[in-house]
Design an enzyme around this catalytic site. Structure first.
Site, PDB file in Angstrom:
ATOM      1  N   PHE A 127       0.848  -1.190   0.000  1.00  0.00           N
ATOM      2  CA  PHE A 127       0.000   0.000   0.000  1.00  0.00           C
ATOM      3  C   PHE A 127       0.892   1.252   0.000  1.00  0.00           C
ATOM      4  O   PHE A 127       1.924   1.279   0.663  1.00  0.00           O
ATOM      5  CB  PHE A 127      -0.872  -0.050   1.252  1.00  0.00           C
ATOM      6  CG  PHE A 127      -1.996   0.934   1.263  1.00  0.00           C
ATOM      7  CD1 PHE A 127      -3.166   0.685   0.560  1.00  0.00           C
ATOM      8  CD2 PHE A 127      -1.896   2.116   1.985  1.00  0.00           C
ATOM      9  CE1 PHE A 127      -4.209   1.594   0.577  1.00  0.00           C
ATOM     10  CE2 PHE A 127      -2.937   3.032   2.007  1.00  0.00           C
ATOM     11  CZ  PHE A 127      -4.097   2.770   1.300  1.00  0.00           C
ATOM     12  N   ASP A 204       1.339  -5.141   8.206  1.00  0.00           N
ATOM     13  CA  ASP A 204       0.180  -4.274   8.038  1.00  0.00           C
ATOM     14  C   ASP A 204      -1.043  -5.172   7.900  1.00  0.00           C
ATOM     15  O   ASP A 204      -1.133  -5.971   6.954  1.00  0.00           O
ATOM     16  CB  ASP A 204       0.354  -3.369   6.811  1.00  0.00           C
ATOM     17  CG  ASP A 204      -0.720  -2.289   6.754  1.00  0.00           C
ATOM     18  OD1 ASP A 204      -1.859  -2.563   7.189  1.00  0.00           O
ATOM     19  OD2 ASP A 204      -0.427  -1.180   6.277  1.00  0.00           O
ATOM     20  N   TYR A 229     -11.363   1.004  10.313  1.00  0.00           N
ATOM     21  CA  TYR A 229     -12.529   1.511   9.561  1.00  0.00           C
ATOM     22  C   TYR A 229     -12.898   0.640   8.370  1.00  0.00           C
ATOM     23  O   TYR A 229     -13.851   0.916   7.677  1.00  0.00           O
ATOM     24  CB  TYR A 229     -12.316   2.965   9.118  1.00  0.00           C
ATOM     25  CG  TYR A 229     -11.053   3.233   8.331  1.00  0.00           C
ATOM     26  CD1 TYR A 229     -10.953   2.878   6.991  1.00  0.00           C
ATOM     27  CD2 TYR A 229      -9.968   3.859   8.931  1.00  0.00           C
ATOM     28  CE1 TYR A 229      -9.793   3.141   6.280  1.00  0.00           C
ATOM     29  CE2 TYR A 229      -8.805   4.117   8.232  1.00  0.00           C
ATOM     30  CZ  TYR A 229      -8.724   3.752   6.898  1.00  0.00           C
ATOM     31  OH  TYR A 229      -7.583   3.995   6.195  1.00  0.00           O
ATOM     32  N   LYS A 230     -12.121  -0.417   8.128  1.00  0.00           N
ATOM     33  CA  LYS A 230     -12.444  -1.321   7.020  1.00  0.00           C
ATOM     34  C   LYS A 230     -13.393  -2.405   7.538  1.00  0.00           C
ATOM     35  O   LYS A 230     -14.548  -2.116   7.810  1.00  0.00           O
ATOM     36  CB  LYS A 230     -11.158  -1.860   6.412  1.00  0.00           C
ATOM     37  CG  LYS A 230     -10.408  -0.725   5.690  1.00  0.00           C
ATOM     38  CD  LYS A 230      -9.035  -1.060   5.203  1.00  0.00           C
ATOM     39  CE  LYS A 230      -8.463   0.148   4.453  1.00  0.00           C
ATOM     40  NZ  LYS A 230      -7.047   0.071   4.214  1.00  0.00           N
ATOM     41  N   ARG A 378     -12.407  -3.812  -7.315  1.00  0.00           N
ATOM     42  CA  ARG A 378     -12.346  -4.652  -6.111  1.00  0.00           C
ATOM     43  C   ARG A 378     -13.754  -4.962  -5.620  1.00  0.00           C
ATOM     44  O   ARG A 378     -14.553  -4.053  -5.408  1.00  0.00           O
ATOM     45  CB  ARG A 378     -11.554  -3.954  -5.010  1.00  0.00           C
ATOM     46  CG  ARG A 378     -10.066  -3.864  -5.319  1.00  0.00           C
ATOM     47  CD  ARG A 378      -9.273  -3.533  -4.070  1.00  0.00           C
ATOM     48  NE  ARG A 378      -9.782  -2.320  -3.405  1.00  0.00           N
ATOM     49  CZ  ARG A 378      -9.246  -1.813  -2.301  1.00  0.00           C
ATOM     50  NH1 ARG A 378      -8.213  -2.409  -1.736  1.00  0.00           N
ATOM     51  NH2 ARG A 378      -9.734  -0.725  -1.753  1.00  0.00           N
TER      52      ARG A 378
HETATM   53  C1  LIG Z   1      -6.250   1.257   4.139  1.00  0.00           C
HETATM   54  C2  LIG Z   1      -4.818   0.986   4.377  1.00  0.00           C
HETATM   55  C3  LIG Z   1      -4.020   1.915   5.059  1.00  0.00           C
HETATM   56  C4  LIG Z   1      -4.590   3.251   5.468  1.00  0.00           C
HETATM   57  O1  LIG Z   1      -3.786   3.987   6.319  1.00  0.00           O
HETATM   58  P1  LIG Z   1      -4.390   5.298   6.990  1.00  0.00           P
HETATM   59  O2  LIG Z   1      -3.305   5.867   7.771  1.00  0.00           O
HETATM   60  O3  LIG Z   1      -5.586   4.872   7.777  1.00  0.00           O
HETATM   61  O4  LIG Z   1      -4.856   6.200   5.881  1.00  0.00           O
HETATM   62  C5  LIG Z   1      -2.697   1.574   5.314  1.00  0.00           C
HETATM   63  N1  LIG Z   1      -2.194   0.399   4.884  1.00  0.00           N
HETATM   64  C6  LIG Z   1      -2.943  -0.506   4.214  1.00  0.00           C
HETATM   65  C7  LIG Z   1      -2.343  -1.801   3.776  1.00  0.00           C
HETATM   66  C8  LIG Z   1      -4.264  -0.228   3.927  1.00  0.00           C
HETATM   67  O5  LIG Z   1      -5.005  -1.099   3.251  1.00  0.00           O
END
Ligand SMILES: *Cc1c(COP(=O)(O)O)cnc(C)c1O
Length: 406
Positions: A127, A204, A229-230, A378
């Site tokens: 990401f 992560d 939040y996911k 997705r």
């Molecule tokens: C959604 C996501 C993030 C988001 O990070 P934020 O700091 O909440 O914006 C980070 N890493 C991965 C792998 C994600 O899928």
């Protein structure tokens, strides 16, 4: 009724989690929500808890709330999340900040704890925020980033890690479930390889928490971060979580020394002294209000159970694969997620040139999915809030659009 519709009906009829859909607030114009992997839906209980918190503890207790229990929330909720969804024994998880900020804190602490080692191993398809944060740390600390080229249709494999890690590696960072392909990495094998080389591991879990089984303690993981939040439905911008293994808590020192990570925050002392344990990961005032939704979702997860969530998730994504093969493949749509359930996370990515142009008509028709470059649509059906019939309806709209604009 066609075959796939009948299948959806019978899968719904046999679904032990079917009734949980009614726990979520309805969404006016929505036909089908396929972006549960991006932003989970709100629970009815969340709306009530938020209102109750504002009128209750906030309005009534005001600043006294900090003396009551708010100081304990980051750790208490962390323990609950750790137990329900992360396989983490108590005292190793906190809720704080955002994933990006916690990633920075943990990664910086990790490389500083391995001062003789100059390398950090990561992969090209992680990401963006993960890659950017590590680039920043490498610049600050004069480290070399060792990039593993990942196949965007798959993900990071243990053999690649074995080739990349050596006695100069301080840290390895990967996503457990890849945000694009939903490939699930073999965390046990990768942790063992990193540990044998003396490197620390940082996972992560943004696409894993609340979606696939995670067992951080048993995996032998050192560090982890992730979103709430996911799949955990914490709401837009909800705070993140961090895991720091007990054995490393006195050794790793995160770089943002704030008063809330202090041994005695309210003594307002002259110098910073880290709090014992995982509290040392905190920096500023914990986002108490933004943690309220997580409480409702942890109750829900406790009731439903992670095992049942994962079982339904695999049925949902398996159903998406069947629909893709039968209906969408003739239009040149390719599945770029693992078919093997052992390696498949909670979503399925479909690929076809021009998919970006379909996103808007899909949204207009009430089918909410998301798009990731290049050409990836997705399909992320959250198990607790999505029915098979809903997926059927959404993918029917996608098929109609493909028929109309080939
Ligand atoms: C959604 C996501 C993030 C988001 O990070 P934020 O700091 O909440 O914006 C980070 N890493 C991965 C792998 C994600 O899928």
């Amino acid at each position: 009724m066609d075959d796939l519709a009948l299948r959806a009906e019978s899968l719904d009829a046999a679904d032990p989690l079917a009734a949980y859909r009614d726990r979520f607030l309805p969404s006016g114009d929505l036909l089908c929500y396929l972006a549960g992997n991006s932003l989970g839906r709100p629970l009815r209980a969340t709306a009530e808890l938020m209102d109750g918190f504002i009128r209750g503890p906030w309005a009534d207790r005001l600043v006294r709330g900090w003396n009551d229990e708010w100081m304990e929330w980051p750790l208490r909720l962390g323990d609950r999340l750790g137990g329900l969804a992360l396989g983490a024994a108590a005292g190793q998880v906190v809720i704080a900040d955002s994933t990006t900020v916690l990633l920075y804190k943990l990664a910086r602490a990790a490389v500083d704890a391995r001062p003789g080692r100059r390398r950090v191993v990561l992969d090209t398809d992680n990401f963006p925020t993960d890659r950017y944060v590590l680039e920043g740390i490498a610049a600050e600390r004069d480290l070399d980033l060792v990039w593993i080229e990942t196949d965007p249709r798959a993900g990071i494999r243990a053999e690649q890690v074995a080739d990349a890690v050596d006695e100069d590696t301080a840290l390895v960072l990967f996503s457990h479930v890849a945000y694009r392909s939903a490939w699930m990495a073999d965390a046990v094998a990768i942790n063992a390889l990193a540990r044998a080389a003396g490197a620390l591991t940082l996972w992560d879990l943004s696409h894993s928490a609340g979606s696939v089984p995670v067992d951080l303690d048993a995996w032998g993981a050192d560090l982890a971060v992730g979103c709430t939040y996911k799949y955990l439905n914490g709401g837009p911008g909800a705070p993140a979580f961090a895991y720091l293994r007990t054995g490393l808590q006195e050794e790793l020192r995160q770089p943002i020394r704030g008063w809330m990570g202090h041994r005695a925050a309210f003594e307002m002392g002259p110098v910073h002294e880290f709090a014992p344990g995982v509290r040392a990961l905190l920096s500023g005032t914990p986002p108490i209000l933004a943690m309220v939704p997580l409480r409702a979702n942890l109750d829900l997860l406790e009731e439903a159970g992670m095992e049942a969530v994962r079982a339904k998730s695999l049925l949902l994504t398996g159903y998406v694969l069947d629909v893709a093969d039968e209906w969408l493949a003739p239009f040149g749509v390719e599945v770029v997620s693992p078919r093997d359930p052992v390696r498949r996370g909670g979503h399925v990515t479909l690929r076809r040139p021009g998919f970006d142009r379909l996103l808007e008509p899909l949204w207009r028709a009430g089918v909410v999915s998301d798009y990731r470059r290049p050409d990836g649509l997705r399909i992320g059906p959250a198990p607790l809030s999505t029915s098979f019939t809903e997926v059927y309806r959404g993918l029917s709209v996608l098929r109609e659009l493909l028929e109309k604009q080939p």
